[in-house]
Design a protein around this motif. Sequence first.
Motif, PDB file in Angstrom:
ATOM      1  N   THR A 191      46.311  42.060  35.567  1.00  0.00           N
ATOM      2  CA  THR A 191      44.930  42.235  35.245  1.00  0.00           C
ATOM      3  C   THR A 191      43.586  42.729  35.727  1.00  0.00           C
ATOM      4  OG1 THR A 191      44.787  40.534  37.007  1.00  0.00           O
ATOM      5  CG2 THR A 191      45.995  39.196  35.052  1.00  0.00           C
ATOM      6  N   THR A 192      43.476  42.962  36.853  1.00  0.00           N
ATOM      7  CA  THR A 192      42.978  44.140  36.962  1.00  0.00           C
ATOM      8  C   THR A 192      42.010  45.248  36.725  1.00  0.00           C
ATOM      9  OG1 THR A 192      43.384  44.041  38.579  1.00  0.00           O
ATOM     10  CG2 THR A 192      41.970  42.134  38.353  1.00  0.00           C
ATOM     11  N   LYS A 224      52.339  44.502  48.465  1.00  0.00           N
ATOM     12  CA  LYS A 224      51.035  44.088  48.735  1.00  0.00           C
ATOM     13  C   LYS A 224      50.381  44.617  47.482  1.00  0.00           C
ATOM     14  CE  LYS A 224      45.983  45.176  51.641  1.00  0.00           C
ATOM     15  NZ  LYS A 224      45.768  45.396  52.486  1.00  0.00           N
ATOM     16  N   VAL A 225      49.074  43.496  46.975  1.00  0.00           N
ATOM     17  CA  VAL A 225      48.703  43.627  45.153  1.00  0.00           C
ATOM     18  C   VAL A 225      47.058  43.319  45.765  1.00  0.00           C
ATOM     19  CG1 VAL A 225      48.212  43.210  43.317  1.00  0.00           C
ATOM     20  CG2 VAL A 225      50.801  42.731  44.607  1.00  0.00           C
ATOM     21  N   VAL A 226      46.815  45.004  45.546  1.00  0.00           N
ATOM     22  CA  VAL A 226      45.125  44.803  45.475  1.00  0.00           C
ATOM     23  C   VAL A 226      44.384  45.295  44.128  1.00  0.00           C
ATOM     24  CG1 VAL A 226      45.169  45.863  48.111  1.00  0.00           C
ATOM     25  CG2 VAL A 226      44.716  47.296  45.763  1.00  0.00           C
ATOM     26  N   ASN A 227      43.050  45.352  43.456  1.00  0.00           N
ATOM     27  CA  ASN A 227      43.220  45.147  42.403  1.00  0.00           C
ATOM     28  C   ASN A 227      42.780  46.313  41.763  1.00  0.00           C
ATOM     29  OD1 ASN A 227      41.254  42.297  41.356  1.00  0.00           O
ATOM     30  ND2 ASN A 227      40.286  43.201  43.617  1.00  0.00           N
ATOM     31  N   ASP A 231      41.039  50.697  45.441  1.00  0.00           N
ATOM     32  CA  ASP A 231      42.201  50.273  46.236  1.00  0.00           C
ATOM     33  C   ASP A 231      43.030  50.479  46.747  1.00  0.00           C
ATOM     34  OD1 ASP A 231      39.043  48.073  46.562  1.00  0.00           O
ATOM     35  OD2 ASP A 231      40.227  48.109  44.146  1.00  0.00           O
ATOM     36  N   VAL A 235      42.678  53.623  49.480  1.00  0.00           N
ATOM     37  CA  VAL A 235      42.341  52.706  50.759  1.00  0.00           C
ATOM     38  C   VAL A 235      43.900  52.857  51.414  1.00  0.00           C
ATOM     39  CG1 VAL A 235      41.675  50.784  52.047  1.00  0.00           C
ATOM     40  CG2 VAL A 235      40.369  51.655  50.268  1.00  0.00           C
ATOM     41  N   VAL A 362      50.978  36.745  41.630  1.00  0.00           N
ATOM     42  CA  VAL A 362      50.321  36.701  42.660  1.00  0.00           C
ATOM     43  C   VAL A 362      49.598  35.735  43.582  1.00  0.00           C
ATOM     44  CG1 VAL A 362      51.169  39.531  41.881  1.00  0.00           C
ATOM     45  CG2 VAL A 362      48.875  37.513  41.283  1.00  0.00           C
ATOM     46  N   SER A 363      48.433  35.115  42.722  1.00  0.00           N
ATOM     47  CA  SER A 363      47.656  33.953  43.556  1.00  0.00           C
ATOM     48  C   SER A 363      48.465  32.915  44.162  1.00  0.00           C
ATOM     49  CB  SER A 363      46.283  33.835  42.571  1.00  0.00           C
ATOM     50  OG  SER A 363      47.273  33.056  42.041  1.00  0.00           O
TER      51      SER A 363
ATOM     52  N   VAL B 114      34.951  50.171  48.595  1.00  0.00           N
ATOM     53  CA  VAL B 114      35.858  51.217  49.248  1.00  0.00           C
ATOM     54  C   VAL B 114      36.034  51.613  50.872  1.00  0.00           C
ATOM     55  CG1 VAL B 114      36.688  53.641  49.902  1.00  0.00           C
ATOM     56  CG2 VAL B 114      36.840  51.985  47.495  1.00  0.00           C
ATOM     57  N   ARG B 117      36.289  47.549  52.572  1.00  0.00           N
ATOM     58  CA  ARG B 117      38.399  47.767  52.927  1.00  0.00           C
ATOM     59  C   ARG B 117      38.659  48.294  53.827  1.00  0.00           C
ATOM     60  NH1 ARG B 117      42.185  47.868  49.013  1.00  0.00           N
ATOM     61  NH2 ARG B 117      42.973  46.873  50.901  1.00  0.00           N
ATOM     62  N   GLN B 118      38.208  49.873  53.948  1.00  0.00           N
ATOM     63  CA  GLN B 118      38.140  51.012  55.163  1.00  0.00           C
ATOM     64  C   GLN B 118      37.628  49.914  56.338  1.00  0.00           C
ATOM     65  OE1 GLN B 118      38.997  54.150  53.375  1.00  0.00           O
ATOM     66  NE2 GLN B 118      37.547  55.384  55.139  1.00  0.00           N
ATOM     67  N   ASP B 137      40.021  41.264  55.003  1.00  0.00           N
ATOM     68  CA  ASP B 137      40.705  42.093  54.505  1.00  0.00           C
ATOM     69  C   ASP B 137      41.000  41.140  53.164  1.00  0.00           C
ATOM     70  OD1 ASP B 137      40.975  43.879  52.301  1.00  0.00           O
ATOM     71  OD2 ASP B 137      42.443  44.799  53.484  1.00  0.00           O
ATOM     72  N   VAL B 215      32.567  41.182  44.378  1.00  0.00           N
ATOM     73  CA  VAL B 215      34.185  40.241  44.421  1.00  0.00           C
ATOM     74  C   VAL B 215      35.353  40.556  43.772  1.00  0.00           C
ATOM     75  CG1 VAL B 215      34.867  37.842  43.128  1.00  0.00           C
ATOM     76  CG2 VAL B 215      32.925  38.510  43.742  1.00  0.00           C
ATOM     77  N   LEU B 216      35.229  42.185  42.364  1.00  0.00           N
ATOM     78  CA  LEU B 216      36.360  42.039  41.995  1.00  0.00           C
ATOM     79  C   LEU B 216      37.282  43.206  43.246  1.00  0.00           C
ATOM     80  CD1 LEU B 216      37.652  42.194  39.052  1.00  0.00           C
ATOM     81  CD2 LEU B 216      36.473  44.946  38.847  1.00  0.00           C
ATOM     82  N   THR B 217      36.011  44.126  43.897  1.00  0.00           N
ATOM     83  CA  THR B 217      36.796  45.411  44.880  1.00  0.00           C
ATOM     84  C   THR B 217      37.292  44.400  46.287  1.00  0.00           C
ATOM     85  OG1 THR B 217      34.720  45.491  45.809  1.00  0.00           O
ATOM     86  CG2 THR B 217      36.330  47.174  44.419  1.00  0.00           C
ATOM     87  N   GLY B 219      37.877  40.917  46.173  1.00  0.00           N
ATOM     88  CA  GLY B 219      38.125  39.245  46.592  1.00  0.00           C
ATOM     89  C   GLY B 219      39.144  39.848  46.577  1.00  0.00           C
ATOM     90  N   GLY B 220      40.374  40.004  46.509  1.00  0.00           N
ATOM     91  CA  GLY B 220      41.899  40.697  45.684  1.00  0.00           C
ATOM     92  C   GLY B 220      42.311  39.858  44.702  1.00  0.00           C
ATOM     93  N   LEU B 221      43.184  39.579  44.647  1.00  0.00           N
ATOM     94  CA  LEU B 221      43.530  38.913  42.882  1.00  0.00           C
ATOM     95  C   LEU B 221      43.215  37.672  43.078  1.00  0.00           C
ATOM     96  CD1 LEU B 221      46.177  41.979  42.378  1.00  0.00           C
ATOM     97  CD2 LEU B 221      44.353  40.737  40.531  1.00  0.00           C
ATOM     98  N   ARG B 222      43.051  36.916  44.897  1.00  0.00           N
ATOM     99  CA  ARG B 222      43.426  35.734  44.309  1.00  0.00           C
ATOM    100  C   ARG B 222      42.263  35.275  44.613  1.00  0.00           C
ATOM    101  NH1 ARG B 222      44.242  34.579  50.517  1.00  0.00           N
ATOM    102  NH2 ARG B 222      44.183  36.304  50.662  1.00  0.00           N
ATOM    103  N   LEU B 232      37.369  39.444  32.881  1.00  0.00           N
ATOM    104  CA  LEU B 232      38.332  39.578  32.079  1.00  0.00           C
ATOM    105  C   LEU B 232      38.925  39.029  31.053  1.00  0.00           C
ATOM    106  CD1 LEU B 232      40.924  37.940  35.099  1.00  0.00           C
ATOM    107  CD2 LEU B 232      41.765  40.029  33.636  1.00  0.00           C
TER     108      LEU B 232
END
Lengths: 364, 552
Positions: A191-192, A224-227, A231, A235, A362-363, B114, B117-118, B137, B215-217, B219-222, B232
């Motif tokens: 989605t992102t 692992k699912v990242v944006n 990322d 990373v 995934v959420s 980034v 996250r690192q 993370d 938030v996008l980088t 927050g993950g997708l949760r 979106l």
Amino acid sequence: MRTPIHPTRTAAAALLALTVSGCSLVGTGDDESATAPGGAAGTDGEAGGTVVLVTHDSFFLPEKLVKRFERESGYDLEQRAGGDAGALTSQLVLNTDSPIGDVAFGVDNTFGSRALEADVFAPAEIDAPAGVEENALPGDDEGTLVAVDTGNVCVNVDTTWFAERDLDAPETLDDLVDPAYEGLFVTPGATTSSPGFAFLLTTIAAYGDDWQEWWEELLDNDAKVVNGWEDAYQVDFTQGGGKGDRPIVTSYDSSPAFTVDGEGGTTTRALLDTCYEQVEYAGVLRGADNPEGAQAVLEWLVSPEVQEALPSSMYVYPVVEGTELPEEWADLTERPEDPWAVEPAEIDENRDAWLREWGDLVSS
Amino acid sequence: MTAPRRVLGLVALAGLPLAVLGVFFVLPVAGMLERGFVVDGDLDVGAVLEVLTRPRTGRVLWFTVWSSAVATVLAVLLGLPAAYALHRLRWPGRRAVRAALLVPFVLPTVVVGVAFRQLLGESGPVVALTGGRVDLDGTAAGIVAGLVFFNVAVVIRGVGAAWEGLDVRPGEAAAALGASPAQVFRTVTWPMLRPAVVSSASVVFLFCATAFGVVLTLGGLRYSSVETEIYLLTVQYLDLQAAAALSMVQLVAVVALLVVAGRLRAVPDPTLARSTARPRRPRRSDTPQLVATALLLVLVAAPVATLVVGSLRVDDTWSLAYYRALAADGEQQALQVPALEALVTSLRTAVDATWMALLLGGLVALVLTRRSHGRAERRVRSVLDGFFMLPLGVSAVTLGFGFFITLDSPPLDLRESPVLVPLAQALVALPLVVRTLVPVLAGVDDRQRQAAASLGAGPLRAVATVDLPVVWRPLLAASGFAFAISLGEFGATSFLARPDSPTLPVLIFRLIGRPGELSYGTALAASVVLAATTAVVVLAVERLRVPSLGAF
């Protein structure tokens, strides 16, 4: 209380004001000359005027090429970026009645049907070299979209990581859910990110209606699912810039050309059974102010010099047959023979539903 | 002056900012909202409202509110001691620290995301040092940390500028009468400081609630905030009704917040005395504030250090290779436009954005701080006040798309104007400029202006003799701020800029978007250059400040 104005202070203020306004005036002047890099005064109006090319954020071609195009065609090329491929497409659709330029580049085969549906593009009347037709968007019966470049979204592996551990790297989508590879895979979200969406389409093409079960297994296998791609690759991936700790990542078939080991080889490999082909298109916008100029830009985009420049400037493959690839690309990358694909019409019909279902998976 | 003349004067001063905001903010946003509300020529409010009943919308709203609130509280708690230590105390290096603490605010979010996250990720130092007990993370805590990192500078600057100008004598008098430092703070300092704190906190909250990249980088997708959700809905789903619904919610929330903040901000004594005292040397009793500042510096430095170290490590050895790559021209693989050229583009754009923001913000601040005669006039001013803060509460996507669908026909065909980028950046900086200037201007006793007028000074002359000397420092602070914001602005710029003349943040974004260690390392090096440039600019602004200013 009264505060007298200090003469030196006033002078300093005036000086500062002058510097600031001076800077900006110079700035504006240069900005303007930069918009007409052809440099030939008076081209405007004489030889076709300005042609406006709308692109996605990642578009870039060397200035030398742009200047040559302007010199040879007589048009001034004005470039405008409009977000990523999705944002670009959405903008084009929203502005159908009053196009934001003359020609657009960057709509791909995952968003192309949305543009077709909204009748954004006018038929292209150019002599397309071999390779362009072959990559036409299915369903584009009018021939509005001209294929410019291709690339595959493929799962990549860190070959050195697996060699050090004496472990066979995975090869297929099925392998990714194998417990042997638990906790090793990272992928950008559908989605992102655009490669994330392409990877979701890969799994839909491969597993049909069972794609959700496969994703459940994948997540159970501690994927692992990242944006975004940044990322995932920069990373979490072991061969990315940040030296993460996951040796399997969703990236592109061209990525191995960038992970050279300094001894003529590369430290990563694309898994050719996990690829989804992305094709990027350009087209003349319906209602363009300068349709002739737009056609000229289309022809330029599939001309040998632009096609040859594509790998190093946008890290994608040229579509025109017989275009020479940069040395590392020819040596270090492999392309899939038969990548996965989903019909654009089917994507258009199900895009929202798939993304919502995937998002829930995934959420939770 | 008679009432009609006063109102005319008000309108004349507010005219330019109102027109600019009307064309570059109201028009585009209204255009986008219209696309959402009007379907096939019919107004369809029901469908828009239906979006608000979706369970997902509720989750998104709730997350946005609580994460922003927590981040704001933390930013204020961390920022207050630092504002004190950096603006009321005199110690070696404080200007450098002040400049350094502003750096995070202007770094491109992609890079910071980034770097964060690192720092926090599975193989990062935080997990390693804590034996895996602290793993932020992809968690909400990680997002909040990112928001605080970016916004603590707003508190330090906003509160610091006001604190610097506070009259210290009432506090000293209280202390002489036996009040403890805590009592002095609670009964004397805090009431005078409160407007500035509320101002800064409301700006920080708005920044947090509308943060996109963080938030996008992180927050993950949760996690999804209103801002990322609008992105979106617009970009992926082209669901303009839903996007319009959320944009409306965002706008209403911002207006409500501004009203509340306006109430809280109300100054107990409108003729707030300005300070005449210079910052003093630290005393033993200042230790807690200094320690807190040092701690904040460490927290802010950690992600920046990750960037710096990363930019200097090539194949596990120290090297300047990534910095050398910055000078390479377009023919080389790593960089399409030399970073130096991008930096010049950035600086040039920032100069334009700064004078625009100062011009608009200065006019707005003047309008807002003139003493109001009568209720109606006061109301007009407070409505204007809120109006100029609104750009903080609108999604960049809505604004960006709105530009393209509304400013498309003569006489307003501005889509191709080179003015767009600096103007968009100026609009981003405008609320901060206003918020920096207003508390100071509001503190000027109106009787001084009356005195000037009675001695024959015209309005301009009155401003020059009465307001300018007081507002001079905050004006420089605001210009530094606006300049820094423009240097780091990425969202609007990437939407409106030309691909062939990228600003430094846009170039960094491109670099980080391609595989290979060279690209990544070069992106880090470019980020360090951007951060250093910002620090130098801010430091220069600090230097320019005439120290004896405000003295008799």
